[in-house]
Design a protein around this motif. Sequence first.
Motif, PDB file in Angstrom:
ATOM      1  N   PRO A   2      51.942  59.172  38.841  1.00  0.00           N
ATOM      2  CA  PRO A   2      52.022  60.530  39.589  1.00  0.00           C
ATOM      3  C   PRO A   2      51.779  61.477  38.510  1.00  0.00           C
ATOM      4  O   PRO A   2      51.990  61.181  37.338  1.00  0.00           O
ATOM      5  N   ASN A   3      51.372  62.601  38.986  1.00  0.00           N
ATOM      6  CA  ASN A   3      51.050  63.696  37.966  1.00  0.00           C
ATOM      7  C   ASN A   3      52.366  64.146  37.409  1.00  0.00           C
ATOM      8  O   ASN A   3      52.429  64.332  36.223  1.00  0.00           O
ATOM      9  N   LYS A 182      44.735  66.440  42.458  1.00  0.00           N
ATOM     10  CA  LYS A 182      44.807  65.061  41.788  1.00  0.00           C
ATOM     11  C   LYS A 182      44.127  65.190  40.314  1.00  0.00           C
ATOM     12  O   LYS A 182      43.143  65.727  40.246  1.00  0.00           O
ATOM     13  N   PHE A 183      45.048  64.634  39.421  1.00  0.00           N
ATOM     14  CA  PHE A 183      44.452  64.449  38.069  1.00  0.00           C
ATOM     15  C   PHE A 183      43.397  63.598  37.815  1.00  0.00           C
ATOM     16  O   PHE A 183      43.493  62.508  38.260  1.00  0.00           O
ATOM     17  N   ASP A 184      42.442  64.151  37.078  1.00  0.00           N
ATOM     18  CA  ASP A 184      41.319  62.930  36.675  1.00  0.00           C
ATOM     19  C   ASP A 184      41.283  63.204  34.996  1.00  0.00           C
ATOM     20  O   ASP A 184      41.685  64.386  34.715  1.00  0.00           O
TER      21      ASP A 184
END
Length: 212
Positions: A2-3, A182-184
């Motif tokens: 999770p972020n 959403k983190f990439d």
Amino acid sequence: LPNTVIIIHPSTDFIWLHNEVVGHLGPLEYLINTPRQHRVHHGKNPYCIDKNYGALLMIWDRIFGTYQVELEEEKIVFGTVSPTPKTFDMITLMFGYYKNVWERFKNGNGFNEKMAALFYGPGWSPGKPRLGLIEEIPEVDYKAPRYIYTPYVAVWKKAYILFHSLVVLIGFYMIVDHPLIKFDPWKITFCMFYLLLVITSFGALFDNRFVQ
């Protein structure tokens, strides 16, 4: 992950390790890094030099001979043996030592000495053990005054840095909790470089490298 875990875990880990309150944690110290073990890493007492490198697990220090327990009879003095740069610039503080590594690499005779300059301890020089000679490390003088780099910083700079820090902190928490973000790897890299820019700018303000 999770972020929130990606962002919050490093912060809590930093606070957890860097304190002088937590003592011996028993068998847990055989597995993970603890404040008691990490204090040794930051000490400039001779027995602390080049010890306890592990960030999470301590097994690697035990395997490679760099593990050291905190000695109850000797108070740890935090700092470095060599003079600390008189700056708040994070780039200089984090990477300035590699200039010394490069000089030793450049002046090394032959392949072995050049590789030793890269991979051996800071106290190493030709003819010495991998981590140098402990007897060459100066004993801690508990009575000597400790130099603290404290340049004058105008009130408006302190206020700006506090305000900017709060904006960045709140902004990051809003981003990591946003359901559509959403983190990439690219976003994480951008965030890291942005934080680097912010912290470097703060250092320049504290060093009075901008307008007074």
